[in-house]
Design an enzyme around this catalytic site. Structure first.
Site, mmCIF file in Angstrom:
data_model
loop_
_atom_site.group_PDB
_atom_site.id
_atom_site.type_symbol
_atom_site.label_atom_id
_atom_site.label_comp_id
_atom_site.label_asym_id
_atom_site.label_seq_id
_atom_site.Cartn_x
_atom_site.Cartn_y
_atom_site.Cartn_z
ATOM 1 C CB SER A 1 -8.245 0.430 5.889
ATOM 2 O OG SER A 1 -9.011 1.604 5.983
ATOM 3 C CB SER B 1 -7.985 3.270 3.172
ATOM 4 O OG SER B 1 -7.099 2.645 4.091
ATOM 5 C CE LYS C 1 -3.924 1.784 2.756
ATOM 6 N NZ LYS C 1 -4.750 1.496 3.953
#
Lengths: 466, 70
Positions: free
Chosen positions: A173, A149, A79
């Site tokens: 997330s 997310s 990420k």
């Protein structure tokens, strides 16, 4: 050779046996990433050259018998909140246009040390402050959100751009995009995986962990990512076991609690049916299914917001005053609002959180309590692009943010480990998942339960046609 | 019912609170923020109903600089 339906475990076995080369495997993944990017936009940066260089090195190492472990030569993604030396860490934000990492984050260093091939940095909802990841699309239906997310990681792992990836989870997330993209997501115990070098959203709620296509792959990833790190004040010095040990031992006699409150109050009908069917499969596999009432449920969302908002605003205090206009509107509003919460409210939220933690600990007392809680990961499949709210069967409405975070935040507030595993396809053929929440640092237990369920299903035989 | 609820903040009150923390927002921003701030204050006020007694907050601060330090 096409490798898209292989699990990481299967690919690692072929690498060990010399039936597959890291170079071919990486080329195959990069080819899929580039083919899928016009539809998914899962990546901020695809590190083609670096990945191929690493793949060639690992090929030489493996050929000469220097196998570092199960991730050696395996393509993975991270990420774009995680620093990787020499690359930007954008957090998918214009605010970070000039931010370059000078050193590797702890998780990137661990992946590199294990010989993994990092193929790129994936999109996040801006600064991890949201659940939709608007840059990116759901591989099962590009008219729907991937969740967030860690939406980029969820989308590319589901679409076989790589075998696994790293996400972060402050209010769901990791688990939300994993469930909405049809993969496995594991939020470890608070303090289990170091956050050093990972952009923070909320220090007291942030967790870093893996997304993967199978439970065993998530176990292998966690085995590499976990470990004490004095640079992270929350890091806990607890031994890291081999998480694949005993993962297939089954669940006979395991005491699983199913909540009678909170989780099932407002749910999509199809999703609820799939979760209930999954619970019945766990019962048939030998688990003891017990109804449990969760403590203090009326406080969860208030404590989640009461902690996350002021902590995020503290992190962004300087840039909010210098670059407010280039934040996305939703994130800017959260950051500005968080500035206005008095310290006494923040401290009260911390104190209520402690009481919540004690309530869950009582529920899961070793010997007399349950071993784990099983609940829906999400109350509904992926929302459509532009959709603001869900309408529940009783006619009530809930914003999509509140709906998804509501199901995830108990494990963030308590710091308990939670894993989501696919449990079927709801309306519009969109995936959903069940989550299994365990005792502190009992990741091996929830992996075993998740693996037992996964072995009873064939959900992972399906892959999205991007 | 909680007796200690804050009054619903007006956009002017939101702007004043922001100014008090050196956050400069114009009237338009204050109007955008007002419903969110109001909702958050309601959530925070809802926690006042919890009997906390002498319970301490959960913090992660450790006084030792490094593992093994006395």
């Amino acid at each position: 050779m096409t490798t898209n339906m292989l699990s990481m475990t299967e690919a690692a076995a072929k690498l060990r046996a010399g039936e597959l080369s890291p170079v071919d495997l990486t080329e195959d993944c990069l080819g899929r990433i580039h083919a899928n990017e016009p539809a998914l936009n899962a990546y901020v940066t695809v590190t083609d050259e670096l990945a191929m260089e690493t793949a060639r090195t690992t090929e030489t190492e493996i050929a000469s018998g220097n196998l570092r472990g199960p991730l050696h030569g395996i393509p993975v993604c991270i990420k774009d909140l995680c620093d990787m030396a020499g690359l930007p860490t954008t957090a998918s934000s214009k605010v970070r246009h000039d931010h370059f990492a000078e050193a590797d984050s702890a998780v990137v260093a661990r992946l590199k040390g294990a010989g993994a091939v990092i193929v790129g940095k994936t999109h996040t909802h801006e600064f991890a402050y949201g659940i939709s990841t608007p840059t990116t699309r759901n591989p099962w239906n590009t008219n729907h959100i991937p969740g967030g997310s860690s939406g980029g990681t969820g989308a590319t792992v589901a679409a076989c751009g790589c075998f696994a990836g790293v996400g972060s989870d402050t209010g769901g997330s990791i688990r939300i995009p994993a469930a909405l993209c049809g993969v496995v997501g594991l939020k470890p115990s608070y303090g289990r995986v170091s956050r050093a070098g990972v952009t923070s959203l909320s220090w007291s709620l942030d967790h870093v962990g893996p997304l993967a296509r199978t439970v065993e792959d998530a176990a292998l990833m966690l085995g590499v990512l976990a470990g004490y790190d004095a640079r992270d004040p929350a890091s806990v010095d607890v031994p890291v076991p081999d998480y694949t040990n005993g993962i297939r031992d089954g669940i006979a006699g395991t005491r699983i609690g199913v909540p009678t409150n909170y989780y099932f109050d407002h749910m999509d009908v199809d999703t609820k049916g799939l979760v209930e069917a999954a619970i019945e499969q766990l019962r048939a596999a030998g688990a003891e299914i017990l109804s449990v009432e969760l403590p203090m449920v009326e406080t969860y969302m208030a404590v989640q917001y009461g902690l996350c908002l002021p902590e995020a605003s503290a992190y962004h205090e300087k840039t909010l005053r210098e670059r407010a206009s280039i934040y996305q509107d939703d994130v800017r509003s959260f950051l500005e609002a968080g500035e206005l919460i008095p310290a006494t409210d923040y401290i009260r939220a911390l104190r209520v959180r402690e009481k919540i933690k004690q309530g869950w600990a009582a529920l899961m007392t070793p010997g007399t309590g349950i071993d784990a809680v099983v609940a829906p990961t999400v109350p509904a499949p992926a929302a459509a692009l532009g959709q603001d709210a869900f309408t529940w069967p009783d006619g009530s409405e809930e914003t999509i943010t509140n709906a998804y975070v509501r199901h995830s935040c108990p494990a963030n507030l308590t710091g308990l480990p939670s894993i989501t595993v696919p449990c079927g396809y709801a309306a519009a053929d969109l995936p959903v998942g069940i989550q299994i929440i365990g005792r502190p640092f009992a990741e091996a237990d929830i992996l075993r339960i998740a693996c037992a369920y996964e072995s009873l299903t064939n959900w992972r035989q399906r892959a999205p046609d991007v | 019912m909680n007796e200690h609820r804050r009054p619903t903040p007006t956009p002017d009150a939101v702007a004043d609170m922001a100014a008090a923390v050196d956050l400069r927002i114009d009237q338009g921003r204050a109007e955008i923020l007002q419903p969110m701030v109001s909702l958050i204050f309601d959530l925070c006020d809802s926690l006042k109903a919890v009997d906390l007694g002498e319970i301490s907050p959960a913090l992660t601060f450790k006084c030792r600089a490094r593992e093994g330090d006395q």
